[in-house]
Design a protein around this motif. Sequence first.
Motif: not given
Length: 524
Positions: A214-216, A253-256, A358-361
């Motif tokens: 799951l890539l959330a 999905p928009t972050l990366s 940053d939070l995503d990691l």
Amino acid sequence: MSTATELARGVVSALVAGGVAEVVLAPGSRNAPLAFAAHDAAEAGLLRLHTRIDERTAAFLALGLSRTGGPAAVVCTSGTAVANLHPALLEAAHAGVRMVAVTADRPARLRGTGANQTTDQVGIFGPLVHTLDLDETPAWLTWGGGPLHLNVQLDEPLVPEDRWTPDVERGEPPQEIRPAIHETIALGPRTVVVAGDDAGPPARVLAEQAGWPLLAEPTSGSRTGTHPIRSYRLLLDGDLGRRVERVVVFGHPTLSRPVSRLLGRDDVTVLDAGARGAWSDRPFAVADRFLSGRPAAEPDDPAWLEEWREADRSVSQQLDRLLAAEPDLTPYEVAGAVSRALPPEGLLVVGASSPVRDLDLVVAPYAVGDRRKVIANRGLSGIDGTVSTAIGAALGRPRSSRCFALMGDVTFLHDAGALVLAPREQRPDLTVVVVNDDGGSIFSMLEQGAEPYADRFDTLFGTPHGVDLAALCAATRTPHWRVGSLPELEQALASPNGGIEVVEVRVRRDNRRELDRRIRALRP
């Protein structure tokens, strides 16, 4: 034609009957009938009234209220006041958030005449926002999947002759109906589940049932349980990412860029569960669409998931060691501390740009059912209105055990006016954590941050501002703390003083590009 007072009371009655329990008012003359009517409805206990002196702040406050409660309304006068609502309404349209903009207008006979403070307000927000031009009371408010604009023609006199005792019952907003169609998804291809913003629990459930990674994103509402891959963004650029054959996408999905590249690959099949928002088409090729899914058989080959988990453990440990070895506090550690401090039933509003990435990691592993809510304005991913959105979201979710907002300094300055609150206004318990690197650090990690552009970077992108945030907060009587170490930050997060408070964390910007390069180079 109704008098201005009758029309305004009719509009407010329709809002109450339609389930609007929060109204944000920006003062003006032409909208005075609406202001008096909203005040009388609030006195009768039918709604809660908030007042803001700036229309843009008011609109984002209403957006935040709508994100965590039912649809809220923002009320303003005519002219440029209306235009200031546009950013929040665009975000609501693209994120599929239901809210109402109630704008006062001159009567139709004055349009096109050059009358003071008069412009063409009908359709001013474009085709993405449905508009009703009213000179009579609306019979009923119909809701779509986004914002609604009520443009109300109000003629003089603009003040009532009496107090109003509303004869209307508060209604419930109609529930969004999504067909309960469950389609089976075949096992076999090496599959990952991508959960973008507002994906919700179905992404997690499918990943668990099928045994897929799951890539959330942190604002997906799916990043709980046993299947999220913390370092997915780093792994997608390696061998595991290259071996993906199929992606099941939920939300927005928009972050990366690694996720965008994955979804754009010709050798990857994309199945799409869709997302809320004005545009249903995706920026990537979709092989099939479905509403919710389940695997066609028992969980898939567990070796595929275990490869991702093993790689994730390795890269996550390397990342933690890398950050711990840094001599200065990094933005990633700030985001991690906020994430760990968020308790069950807590609320976290994250600013766009660097903080949400940053939070995503580093987001903490959360258990299913703890009902933490992490939100961001990802419809258009703008940095404007974030403080107001956070205040509104906190006010709209009074049951939250704790409320945080995490944002950068430029995002904070964009909406510093949100801290201008009259003494009578409600202040939620909200800790705003501002990661201050004196400028726009995200640009340093993009193409324009490369060495050939260094001589122009600060002027065009970095834009150091030198603002004293403590003095800015003092001007609005907002409590402010400045911290410079992880223990100090953890202590500040653990010791709320009530009301709106700002915790400023100073970090470096000059090493951000190099730090990002070292993080992206991590491999299992």
